[in-house]
Design a protein around this motif. Structure first.
Motif, PDB file in Angstrom:
ATOM      1  N   ALA A  36       0.813  -1.221   0.000  1.00 36.72           N
ATOM      2  CA  ALA A  36       0.000   0.000   0.000  1.00 36.72           C
ATOM      3  C   ALA A  36       0.847   1.271   0.000  1.00 36.72           C
ATOM      4  CB  ALA A  36      -0.939  -0.007   1.214  1.00 36.72           C
ATOM      5  N   PHE A  71       9.208 -10.633   4.854  1.00 37.49           N
ATOM      6  CA  PHE A  71       7.933 -11.299   5.149  1.00 37.49           C
ATOM      7  C   PHE A  71       6.780 -10.392   4.737  1.00 37.49           C
ATOM      8  CE2 PHE A  71      10.859 -12.735   8.618  1.00 37.49           C
ATOM      9  CZ  PHE A  71      11.105 -13.983   8.069  1.00 37.49           C
ATOM     10  N   THR A  76      -0.622  -4.184   3.531  1.00 41.68           N
ATOM     11  CA  THR A  76      -1.290  -2.871   3.611  1.00 41.68           C
ATOM     12  C   THR A  76      -0.379  -1.807   4.223  1.00 41.68           C
ATOM     13  OG1 THR A  76      -2.285  -3.267   5.790  1.00 41.68           O
ATOM     14  CG2 THR A  76      -3.560  -3.971   3.883  1.00 41.68           C
ATOM     15  N   SER A  77       0.896  -2.136   4.375  1.00 42.19           N
ATOM     16  CA  SER A  77       1.830  -1.169   4.968  1.00 42.19           C
ATOM     17  C   SER A  77       1.979   0.056   4.086  1.00 42.19           C
ATOM     18  CB  SER A  77       3.195  -1.819   5.140  1.00 42.19           C
ATOM     19  OG  SER A  77       3.179  -2.647   6.260  1.00 42.19           O
ATOM     20  N   PRO A 133      -6.047  -0.640  14.095  1.00 41.81           N
ATOM     21  CA  PRO A 133      -5.777   0.200  12.928  1.00 41.81           C
ATOM     22  C   PRO A 133      -7.020   0.327  12.048  1.00 41.81           C
ATOM     23  CG  PRO A 133      -4.802  -1.986  12.627  1.00 41.81           C
ATOM     24  CD  PRO A 133      -5.289  -1.915  14.053  1.00 41.81           C
ATOM     25  N   ALA A 134      -7.111   1.455  11.338  1.00 40.26           N
ATOM     26  CA  ALA A 134      -8.262   1.662  10.450  1.00 40.26           C
ATOM     27  C   ALA A 134      -8.307   0.587   9.364  1.00 40.26           C
ATOM     28  CB  ALA A 134      -8.171   3.045   9.816  1.00 40.26           C
ATOM     29  N   SER A 135      -7.185  -0.072   9.141  1.00 40.99           N
ATOM     30  CA  SER A 135      -7.097  -1.120   8.112  1.00 40.99           C
ATOM     31  C   SER A 135      -7.439  -2.498   8.665  1.00 40.99           C
ATOM     32  CB  SER A 135      -5.665  -1.150   7.567  1.00 40.99           C
ATOM     33  OG  SER A 135      -4.741  -1.254   8.652  1.00 40.99           O
ATOM     34  N   MET A 140      -3.411  -8.219   8.755  1.00 36.78           N
ATOM     35  CA  MET A 140      -3.317  -9.501   9.467  1.00 36.78           C
ATOM     36  C   MET A 140      -2.469  -9.343  10.728  1.00 36.78           C
ATOM     37  SD  MET A 140      -2.657 -11.921   6.196  1.00 36.78           S
ATOM     38  CE  MET A 140      -3.859 -12.087   4.883  1.00 36.78           C
ATOM     39  N   GLY A 142       0.152 -10.812  11.816  1.00 37.14           N
ATOM     40  CA  GLY A 142       1.607 -10.710  11.614  1.00 37.14           C
ATOM     41  C   GLY A 142       2.014  -9.268  11.371  1.00 37.14           C
ATOM     42  N   ASN A 147       4.178  -4.203  12.905  1.00 35.63           N
ATOM     43  CA  ASN A 147       4.170  -2.736  12.752  1.00 35.63           C
ATOM     44  C   ASN A 147       3.768  -2.024  14.042  1.00 35.63           C
ATOM     45  OD1 ASN A 147       4.908  -2.779  10.094  1.00 35.63           O
ATOM     46  ND2 ASN A 147       2.933  -2.197   9.261  1.00 35.63           N
ATOM     47  N   GLU A 251       8.929  -4.630  12.251  1.00 37.97           N
ATOM     48  CA  GLU A 251       8.661  -4.577  10.808  1.00 37.97           C
ATOM     49  C   GLU A 251       9.354  -5.704  10.041  1.00 37.97           C
ATOM     50  OE1 GLU A 251       9.049  -0.511   9.340  1.00 37.97           O
ATOM     51  OE2 GLU A 251       8.581   0.235  11.337  1.00 37.97           O
ATOM     52  N   GLY A 255      12.940 -11.188  12.704  1.00 41.56           N
ATOM     53  CA  GLY A 255      12.550 -12.598  12.713  1.00 41.56           C
ATOM     54  C   GLY A 255      11.098 -12.740  12.313  1.00 41.56           C
ATOM     55  N   PHE A 256      10.627 -13.985  12.333  1.00 40.81           N
ATOM     56  CA  PHE A 256       9.267 -14.294  11.875  1.00 40.81           C
ATOM     57  C   PHE A 256       8.354 -14.539  13.078  1.00 40.81           C
ATOM     58  CE2 PHE A 256       5.970 -17.321  10.544  1.00 40.81           C
ATOM     59  CZ  PHE A 256       5.483 -16.697   9.404  1.00 40.81           C
ATOM     60  N   PHE A 382      -9.618   9.903   3.702  1.00 39.87           N
ATOM     61  CA  PHE A 382      -8.507   9.382   2.892  1.00 39.87           C
ATOM     62  C   PHE A 382      -8.997   8.987   1.486  1.00 39.87           C
ATOM     63  CE2 PHE A 382      -5.544   5.740   1.950  1.00 39.87           C
ATOM     64  CZ  PHE A 382      -4.459   6.533   1.627  1.00 39.87           C
ATOM     65  N   ASN A 513      14.761  -8.423   5.825  1.00 41.96           N
ATOM     66  CA  ASN A 513      14.162  -7.145   5.413  1.00 41.96           C
ATOM     67  C   ASN A 513      15.151  -5.974   5.476  1.00 41.96           C
ATOM     68  OD1 ASN A 513      12.034  -5.857   4.255  1.00 41.96           O
ATOM     69  ND2 ASN A 513      10.767  -5.736   6.097  1.00 41.96           N
TER      70      ASN A 513
HETATM   71  C1  LIG Z   1      -5.991   3.069   4.066  1.00 43.48           C
HETATM   72  C2  LIG Z   1      -5.050   2.584   5.131  1.00 43.48           C
HETATM   73  C3  LIG Z   1      -5.292   2.917   6.445  1.00 43.48           C
HETATM   74  C4  LIG Z   1      -4.404   2.502   7.441  1.00 43.48           C
HETATM   75  N1  LIG Z   1      -4.671   2.843   8.733  1.00 43.48           N
HETATM   76  C5  LIG Z   1      -3.805   2.489   9.700  1.00 43.48           C
HETATM   77  C6  LIG Z   1      -4.058   2.853  11.055  1.00 43.48           C
HETATM   78  O1  LIG Z   1      -5.073   3.435  11.387  1.00 43.48           O
HETATM   79  N2  LIG Z   1      -3.131   2.528  11.979  1.00 43.48           N
HETATM   80  C7  LIG Z   1      -2.005   1.837  11.646  1.00 43.48           C
HETATM   81  O2  LIG Z   1      -1.207   1.567  12.532  1.00 43.48           O
HETATM   82  N3  LIG Z   1      -1.759   1.463  10.390  1.00 43.48           N
HETATM   83  C8  LIG Z   1      -2.616   1.760   9.405  1.00 43.48           C
HETATM   84  N4  LIG Z   1      -2.374   1.381   8.116  1.00 43.48           N
HETATM   85  C9  LIG Z   1      -1.122   0.669   7.806  1.00 43.48           C
HETATM   86  C10 LIG Z   1      -1.227  -0.871   7.827  1.00 43.48           C
HETATM   87  O3  LIG Z   1      -2.495  -1.257   7.406  1.00 43.48           O
HETATM   88  C11 LIG Z   1      -0.981  -1.472   9.216  1.00 43.48           C
HETATM   89  O4  LIG Z   1       0.293  -1.144   9.690  1.00 43.48           O
HETATM   90  C12 LIG Z   1      -1.176  -2.994   9.249  1.00 43.48           C
HETATM   91  O5  LIG Z   1      -1.036  -3.438  10.566  1.00 43.48           O
HETATM   92  C13 LIG Z   1      -0.223  -3.787   8.378  1.00 43.48           C
HETATM   93  O6  LIG Z   1      -0.635  -5.138   8.391  1.00 43.48           O
HETATM   94  P1  LIG Z   1      -0.457  -6.091   7.133  1.00 43.48           P
HETATM   95  O7  LIG Z   1      -1.065  -7.397   7.459  1.00 43.48           O
HETATM   96  O8  LIG Z   1      -0.888  -5.439   5.910  1.00 43.48           O
HETATM   97  O9  LIG Z   1       1.128  -6.262   7.133  1.00 43.48           O
HETATM   98  P2  LIG Z   1       2.173  -6.166   5.953  1.00 43.48           P
HETATM   99  O10 LIG Z   1       2.058  -4.837   5.302  1.00 43.48           O
HETATM  100  O11 LIG Z   1       2.124  -7.342   5.083  1.00 43.48           O
HETATM  101  O12 LIG Z   1       3.519  -6.241   6.784  1.00 43.48           O
HETATM  102  C14 LIG Z   1       3.823  -5.270   7.747  1.00 43.48           C
HETATM  103  C15 LIG Z   1       5.229  -5.523   8.295  1.00 43.48           C
HETATM  104  O13 LIG Z   1       5.201  -6.693   9.054  1.00 43.48           O
HETATM  105  C16 LIG Z   1       6.147  -7.626   8.585  1.00 43.48           C
HETATM  106  N5  LIG Z   1       5.525  -8.938   8.768  1.00 43.48           N
HETATM  107  C17 LIG Z   1       4.387  -9.400   8.223  1.00 43.48           C
HETATM  108  N6  LIG Z   1       4.118 -10.627   8.690  1.00 43.48           N
HETATM  109  C18 LIG Z   1       5.110 -10.931   9.541  1.00 43.48           C
HETATM  110  C19 LIG Z   1       5.418 -12.073  10.347  1.00 43.48           C
HETATM  111  N7  LIG Z   1       4.620 -13.131  10.366  1.00 43.48           N
HETATM  112  N8  LIG Z   1       6.524 -12.031  11.102  1.00 43.48           N
HETATM  113  C20 LIG Z   1       7.343 -10.958  11.111  1.00 43.48           C
HETATM  114  N9  LIG Z   1       7.114  -9.872  10.364  1.00 43.48           N
HETATM  115  C21 LIG Z   1       6.006  -9.863   9.604  1.00 43.48           C
HETATM  116  C22 LIG Z   1       6.413  -7.241   7.156  1.00 43.48           C
HETATM  117  O14 LIG Z   1       7.698  -7.616   6.750  1.00 43.48           O
HETATM  118  C23 LIG Z   1       6.269  -5.738   7.216  1.00 43.48           C
HETATM  119  O15 LIG Z   1       7.452  -5.134   7.605  1.00 43.48           O
HETATM  120  C24 LIG Z   1      -3.259   1.738   7.108  1.00 43.48           C
HETATM  121  C25 LIG Z   1      -3.067   1.366   5.778  1.00 43.48           C
HETATM  122  C26 LIG Z   1      -3.943   1.779   4.799  1.00 43.48           C
HETATM  123  C27 LIG Z   1      -3.695   1.351   3.390  1.00 43.48           C
END
Ligand SMILES: Cc1cc2nc3c(=O)[nH]c(=O)nc-3n(C[C@H](O)[C@H](O)[C@H](O)COP(=O)(O)OP(=O)(O)OC[C@H]3O[C@@H](n4cnc5c(N)ncnc54)[C@H](O)[C@@H]3O)c2cc1C
Length: 674
Positions: A36, A71, A76-77, A133-135, A140, A142, A147, A251, A255-256, A382, A513
Motif C-alpha cells: 500500500a 515477510f 497494507t503497509s 488500525p483503520a485497516s 493480518m 503478523g 508494525n 517490521e 525474525g518471523f 482518505f 528485510n
Molecule cells: C488506508 C489505510 C489505512 C491505514 N490505517 C492504519 C491505522 O489506522 N493505523 C495503523 O497503525 N496502520 C494503518 N495502516 C497501515 C497498515 O495497514 C498497518 O500497519 C497494518 O497493521 C499492516 O498489516 P499487514 O497485514 O498489511 O502487514 P504487511 O504490510 O504485510 O507487513 C507489515 C510488516 O510486518 C512484517 N511482517 C508481516 N508478517 C510478519 C510475520 N509473520 N513475522 C514478522 N514480520 C512480519 C512485514 O515484513 C512488514 O514489515 C493503514 C493502511 C492503509 C492502506
C-alpha cells in the motif's frame, strides 16, 4: 529469468514447495511487488509458506546463499516495509488458526488471521484485541504486531506492545522460541546464551543512563513507531521478555512471528458520538486536554480542508458546506457498559466543553444510524483525496505525533509548512488524544522537480517535528523505507546506536528485510518510487491499499484485484512507452489465465474498496473489448434467443434443486466439488 544464487535457491526449494507456492515468473513477481506504500520493489522469488518448518527451511537457504528475505502478511503497509527485490515470503492462505483461552481474556492468533476476524471471534465474549488500525478489515496479525499498528481508540495503552502475552517466534538463525512454554524458554536460554547476554547488556546500558532511560520512556508516552521498540530495554528484566517485545514494531527485520497471544480488552456495548465544531484549529486543539480528562474513547481532529473534501458527498450532513472558513472539528466517541454510565459520561464531556466557543451547539447521539453517519465523515477523508487525485499521481498519508499540550501550535505550524511547500490542498486530521496528526496529499513522482519538492517538504517536516516539538515521525504506520533515513534525527546518536546493535544481535548477516527501519542511505526514502500510470478509467483511482484482497475468491488461486490492477497498469505503461515488447507479451500471456479467466467478476472487491473500484468490471470490459468475431456472433445469437435461453437455464436450475432435495446437501457438495 532467474540466475546465480536465486536460481540455486529456487532449485533447492523446488522439491519442498509445489510450483504454485514458489513463483518467479514475470507476472507473479510484478504482482507481489506492490504494497500500500508508494514504493515498488519486484521480488526475484515469491515463496508462499504454510508451516513453521517451511519458514525455517526458507531462512536456511537464504542464509546459505546470502539472499535477503522479506515477510508479507496483507501488504497494507504504508511506509514500504513489505516489499522486496529479493525473496518475498508470503503467508498465503494458511496461518489462520486461533485458540481462545478461558473466558476470552486471552487469544492466540496465527499471523495470517485478519484483525477483524479476531474481533469477530471475540465479540460473543464482549472482548476484542487491543490494536485497532483503520485497516483492521484487511490487515493480518503478523503485520499488526510487526508494525505495532494502532488506531482511533487503542492509544498507547492497548497496542500490541502493551497487550502482548506471549509469542512464537522464528529467529533468523532458524531457532524457534515459544515464550509461553517454560521448556522452550529454558532450551532457548541454553542454546542462545550469548544472544540473550548481549540483549541483557544492552538493556543494562539503557537503564543505567538516566537521561537515556527517561528519554526512551518519555518518547513512548506518545505514539511512536520510529525505529525499534526501545522501551523493551527499560520495561523488562528477563532478556526473553525483552526479545519478544522488540519483535513488536520490528517490521519483519528481526525474525518471523509465528503466533501472538494477546491479552484481550473489553468491547463496551453502549456508544455515543458528537461532532464538536470549533471556529478554528487552535480552539479544537485547546479542547483536547479537557476531553482527555473525561472518559472518552476516541477524539478525531479534522481541519476545514478535511471537512471540505467530503462535503456534498452522499450521506454527509447538509450543514458542512456552510461552515465558516477556519472551522475545525473534533469527532468525539464515548463508550460505556450500560446506558446509565453512558449518560453520565456524555454529561461530563458536555460539561467539560461548556463555555468553549463552538460553531454549532454540541449534540451527542447514541442512535447507531446517526453516529455512524458522523463517523462516515472521518472514514471518507482518505478515500476522498484518493478518488479526486489526478491520474498518474499517488496519494500519500503521513503520520506524525506531537506532545498533546502543544498540539494547537503544532497543527498551525504544520499547515503553514505544507502551504509554504505548495501542498495547500493537503488535508489534516488525526487522533487528537495522542497528538497524532495525519496529513494526506497527492504527489506526482513522474517528474524530478516534483520529487525534489517532496524531498524538501519531508526534510522540513522532519526537522520541525523533531527539533521544535521532539515529536515522533511515524506514530502508527512504521518506519519502513520512508522514515528510515530520519530515525537517527529523531532519536539521537546514542539511542540509534542501540537500535543498530539490536539489528546486529538478531540478524548479524543483515538478511532480514534489509533497508527497513535501519538504512544508512540518506536518500532511501526517494528511491524505488512506484509508478501509477493510467490504465483504464475504471481503476485509475486505485491507491493499491489492498483492502479488496480479503474478499477476492481468486486470491489464493491466481491474482487479487490489487494485483490485477498493478499488472494492467504495467502492461499499459509498456504499451504506451513502446518499451520491452517481450516483457509486455509475457505479461499479457500470463494475465489471460491469472488476471482474466480466474476473475469471478462478482464485484465483491468493490464492497471493501475505499474508492469503490469494481475490478470485475474492468475484467468484463477487457473481455468485451478483446472479444473475437466468433464470440460476438455467439453473443448475438444468444441475445436473439434470450427467452429460450432463460427457459432452458430455469429448467436446469430446477433440476439441480430437485437433485438437492433428493440427495441431500452432503452428496450435492461432493458432486459439486468433483
Ligand atoms: C488506508 C489505510 C489505512 C491505514 N490505517 C492504519 C491505522 O489506522 N493505523 C495503523 O497503525 N496502520 C494503518 N495502516 C497501515 C497498515 O495497514 C498497518 O500497519 C497494518 O497493521 C499492516 O498489516 P499487514 O497485514 O498489511 O502487514 P504487511 O504490510 O504485510 O507487513 C507489515 C510488516 O510486518 C512484517 N511482517 C508481516 N508478517 C510478519 C510475520 N509473520 N513475522 C514478522 N514480520 C512480519 C512485514 O515484513 C512488514 O514489515 C493503514 C493502511 C492503509 C492502506
Amino acid at each position: 529469468m532467474l540466475s546465480g544464487h536465486y536460481l540455486e535457491f529456487h532449485a533447492r526449494l523446488s522439491p519442498v514447495f509445489p510450483p504454485s507456492r514458489l513463483l518467479h515468473d514475470e507476472l507473479s513477481t510484478l504482482a507481489w511487488g506492490t504494497d500500500a506504500s508508494f514504493y515498488r520493489l519486484i521480488p526475484q522469488v515469491v515463496v508462499c509458506v504454510e508451516t513453521e518448518e517451511e519458514v525455517v527451511r526458507v531462512l536456511a537457504e537464504s542464509r546459505r546463499l546470502s539472499l535477503p528475505v522479506t515477510f508479507r502478511a496483507a501488504g497494507t503497509s504504508l511506509s514500504g516495509q513489505s516489499v522486496s527485490d529479493s525473496i518475498l515470503v508470503v503467508l498465503g492462505g494458511a496461518w489462520k488458526r486461533h485458540r481462545i483461552h478461558g473466558d476470552a481474556a486471552r487469544i492466540s492468533l496465527q499471523p495470517g488471521v485478519v484483525g477483524a476476524h479476531a474481533n469477530a471471534l471475540l465479540a460473543p465474549f464482549g472482548r476484542k484485541i487491543g490494536p485497532d488500525p483503520a485497516s483492521i478489515n484487511a490487515a493480518m496479525i503478523g503485520g499488526i504486531a510487526a508494525n505495532n499498528a494502532s488506531g482511533m481508540c487503542c492509544g498507547t495503552a492497548q497496542n500490541s506492545y502493551r497487550t502482548l502475552a506471549s509469542m512464537r517466534v522464528i529467529l533468523p538463525d532458524g531457532a524457534l522460541l515459544d515464550t509461553a512454554d517454560e521448556a522452550s524458554r529454558a532450551a532457548f536460554r541454553a542454546s542462545h546464551a550469548e544472544m540473550l547476554g548481549r540483549l541483557d547488556a544492552l538493556a543494562r546500558r539503557a537503564k543505567s543512563s538516566a537521561p537515556l532511560a527517561s528519554r526512551i520512556r518519555e518518547k513512548y508516552r506518545m505514539k511512536n513507531t520510529t525505529g525499534y521498540s526501545l522501551n523493551a530495554l527499560v520495561d523488562f528484566e528477563d532478556p526473553i521478555d525483552i526479545l519478544q517485545h522488540l519483535m513488536i514494531g520490528s517490521e519483519g527485520t528481526l525474525g518471523f512471528i509465528a503466533e501472538v497471544t494477546y491479552d484481550t480488552v473489553p468491547e463496551l456495548p453502549c456508544k455515543a458520538s458528537a461532532l464538536a465544531l470549533f471556529p478554528d484549529i487552535a480552539g479544537a486543539c485547546r479542547a483536547v486536554p479537557l476531553l482527555k480528562a473525561c472518559s472518552v474513547d476516541a477524539v478525531e481532529l479534522m481541519d476545514r480542508a478535511s471537512l471540505r473534501s467530503v462535503e456534498g458527498k452522499e450521506g454527509m450532513p447538509a450543514y458542512l458546506p456552510a461552515l465558516p472558513g477556519g472551522t475545525a472539528a473534533l469527532l468525539v466517541e464515548t463508550r460505556a457498559a450500560d446506558a446509565a454510565a453512558l449518560g453520565d459520561s456524555v454529561r461530563r464531556i458536555t460539561g467539560a466543553l461548556a463555555g468553549l466557543p463552538m460553531v454549532r451547539p454540541l449534540e451527542f447521539t447514541d442512535v447507531p444510524a446517526e453516529y455512524e453517519l458522523l463517523w462516515n465523515i472521518r472514514k471518507g477523508l482518505f478515500p476522498s483525496v484518493g478518488a479526486m487525485r489526478r491520474t498518474g499521481t499517488t496519494v500519500i498519508i503521513e503520520d506524525v505525533a506531537f506532545p498533546v499540550p502543544r498540539l494547537a501550535e503544532a497543527a498551525l505550524d504544520l499547515r503553514a509548512l505544507l502551504d509554504a511547500h505548495g501542498y495547500g490542498e493537503a488535508i489534516l486530521f488525526g487522533h487528537a488524544l495522542e497528538g497524532n496528526l495525519h496529513f494526506v496529499f497527492t504527489q506526482d513522482f513522474g517528474a524530478a522537480r516534483e520529487v525534489d519538492r517532496y524531498a524538501a517538504m519531508i526534510d522540513a517536516v522532519t526537522a520541525m517535528v523533531v527539533k521544535k516539538y521532539d515529536g515522533s515521525l511515524k506514530a502508527e504506520h512504521g518506519t519502513g523505507r520512508n522514515m528510515a533515513p530520519f530515525v537517527e534525527r529523531e532519536w539521537g546518536a546514542e539511542a540509534y546506536a542501540l537500535m543498530r546493535e539490536i539489528k546486529s544481535i538478531f540478524d548479524p548477516a543483515g538478511l532480514i528485510n534489509p533497508g527497513v527501519v535501519i538504512n544508512p542511505d540518506p536518500q532511501a526514502h526517494l528511491k524505488n518510487l512506484k509508478p501509477l500510470p493510467p490504465a483504464d478509467p475504471i481503476v485509475d483511482t486505485c491507491i493499491e491499499c489492498g483492502f479488496c484482497e480479503v474478499h477476492c475468491p481468486s486470491k489464493n488461486l491466481s491474482l487479487t484485484p490489487r494485483q490485477r490492477i498493478a499488472a494492467v497498469r504495467e502492461i499499459s505503461r509498456l504499451r504506451v512507452a513502446g518499451d520491452d515488447p517481450a516483457r509486455r507479451s509475457a505479461l499479457e500471456r500470463a494475465f489471460r489465465y491469472a488476471g482474466d479467466e480466474t476473475c469471478a467478476t462478482d464485484g465483491l472487491c468493490a464492497t471493501a474498496c475505499p474508492v469503490g473500484i469494481d475490478t470485475g468490471k474492468l475484467i468484463k470490459e477487457m473481455r468485451r473489448r478483446g472479444s473475437t468475431r466468433l464470440s460476438r456472433a455467439a453473443a448475438a445469437l444468444l441475445a436473439r434467443h434470450m427467452g429460450l435461453v432463460t427457459r432452458a437455464m430455469r429448467a436446469a436450475l430446477n433440476g439441480v434443486a430437485a437433485a438437492h432435495a433428493l440427495l441431500g446437501t452432503r452428496a450435492m457438495l461432493g458432486a459439486a466439488g468433483a
